[in-house]
Design an enzyme around this catalytic site. Structure first.
Site, short mmCIF file in Angstrom:
data_model
loop_
_atom_site.label_atom_id
_atom_site.label_comp_id
_atom_site.label_asym_id
_atom_site.label_seq_id
_atom_site.Cartn_x
_atom_site.Cartn_y
_atom_site.Cartn_z
N SER A 259 46.73 36.21 29.87
CA SER A 259 45.96 37.25 30.53
C SER A 259 44.47 36.93 30.58
CB SER A 259 46.17 38.58 29.79
OG SER A 259 45.15 39.51 30.08
N GLY A 260 43.89 37.03 31.76
CA GLY A 260 42.45 36.82 31.89
C GLY A 260 41.66 37.84 31.12
N LEU A 261 42.05 39.12 31.21
CA LEU A 261 41.37 40.18 30.46
C LEU A 261 41.47 39.94 28.97
CD1 LEU A 261 40.10 42.96 29.94
CD2 LEU A 261 42.39 43.96 30.26
N ASP B 27 42.62 34.40 37.83
CA ASP B 27 41.67 35.19 38.62
C ASP B 27 41.77 34.76 40.09
OD1 ASP B 27 40.93 36.66 36.43
OD2 ASP B 27 39.23 35.40 35.92
N GLU C 151 44.44 35.73 42.55
CA GLU C 151 44.24 37.01 43.22
C GLU C 151 43.27 36.86 44.37
OE1 GLU C 151 41.01 39.55 40.85
OE2 GLU C 151 42.64 38.85 39.54
N ASN D 181 37.27 43.19 36.80
CA ASN D 181 38.58 43.71 36.40
C ASN D 181 39.02 44.83 37.34
OD1 ASN D 181 40.23 45.86 34.70
ND2 ASN D 181 40.59 43.84 33.81
N SER D 182 40.29 44.81 37.70
CA SER D 182 40.83 45.72 38.70
C SER D 182 40.68 47.20 38.34
CB SER D 182 42.32 45.43 38.92
OG SER D 182 42.52 44.11 39.35
N HIS E 136 49.58 44.66 42.98
CA HIS E 136 48.89 45.34 41.89
C HIS E 136 48.49 46.75 42.31
CE1 HIS E 136 47.34 45.39 37.99
NE2 HIS E 136 46.12 44.93 38.17
#
Length: 285
Positions: A38-40, A79, A106, A114-115, A180
């Site tokens: 996970s990027g986050l 990302d 994405e 962040n989304s 998403h």
């Protein structure tokens, strides 16, 4: 194998978030067959915000440790590819070298945000992002599963835009589509799946619509569910609680029964294998 889990498996598959080697090893012990880098979660574990503050080289270093510690297939949150087509294909080549099994890109603009933060989420031009996908596919071919992540619903562009983008990205070589949403229900995700009709496998991230039963995803023909940040969030809550208790109580006597023992850590990281290796190689006689 990640391709079988996402692209060929007839049943719903699950990927668990990992942000370092330890969280990957714990997920493997729990029974997960694949991981989501996970990027986050990785950015947070490094003390960065999920806004491309961590570099692609830091990302691939962490991925290498996760792969080494687990030997599980890892789908990497790439990302937007950290720039244009050239940055994206460089990232993909390095991830392949470090043992990743797939990368998700994405259709956001660099630097991304962040989304789930704010309302300003500009989308990349469809043709430009399709070029990024083609560059990655030409670079890694079938060595990495390529997942195209669509942010159109996050950005408020609606279902028609999401479907147009999905078709373009599939034509550009994406093996699967990650759709998403940050709604609290799965309605728009299920609507997308119904309209998309599995032209490519659908991957989802139910961080916000977590109350939806998994049976709904099976019924919709969704391929893969990513539990995208839960190990990092669980670790944060646990560490905050323990640190607060220790500073308040000025001791650890009441904490010890509630945390992992050192023996559990040693067992998880296979200290026993090191002992056997020492017997074999340090004193072979």
């Amino acid at each position: 194998m990640l391709r079988a889990q996402i692209c060929s498996n007839r049943d719903l598959s699950f990927l668990m978030e990992a942000h370092d080697a330890l969280s990957g090893a714990i997920a493997k012990r729990a029974g997960f067959k694949g991981l989501w880098a996970s990027g986050l979660a990785i950015a947070s574990s490094l003390g960065y915000r999920d806004a491309n503050e961590a570099s692609w080289s830091q990302l691939v270093d962490v991925v290498e440790r996760i792969v080494d510690s687990t030997e599980l297939p890892v789908l990497v949150d790439g990302d937007g590819g950290f720039g244009n087509f050239n940055n994206a294909r460089l990232l993909a080549r390095k991830l392949r070298q470090r043992g990743a099994a797939g990368v998700a890109l994405e259709d956001s603009c660099f630097p991304k945000m962040n989304s789930f933060i704010g309302d300003r989420h500009p989308l990349a031009d469809i043709d430009e992002f399709s070029g990024r996908l083609r560059a990655v596919k030409d670079t890694v071919a079938e060595d990495l599963v390529l997942v195209a992540r669509i942010e159109a619903l996050i950005a408020g562009h609606g279902m028609d835009e999401a479907l147009v983008r999905a078709s373009a990205y599939a034509a550009a070589g994406a093996d699967a589509i990650l759709i998403h949403s940050r709604k609290s229900t799965a309605d728009e995700i299920l609507s997308f799946a119904s309209s998309w009709q599995n032209h490519r496998p659908v991957v989802i991230v139910p961080t916000k619509y977590y109350r939806t039963p998994v049976s709904s995803y099976r019924d919709a023909g969704i391929s893969t569910v990513i539990w995208a940040n839960h190990s990092m969030r669980a670790a944060t809550a646990a560490m905050r609680h323990v640190c607060g208790r220790i500073i308040a109580e000025e001791g650890v006597a009441s904490i010890e029964p509630a945390i992992a023992t050192l023996e559990e850590i040693f067992e998880l990281l296979r200290y026993d294998e090191l002992a056997r290796a020492e017997e074999r190689y340090l004193d072979p006689g």
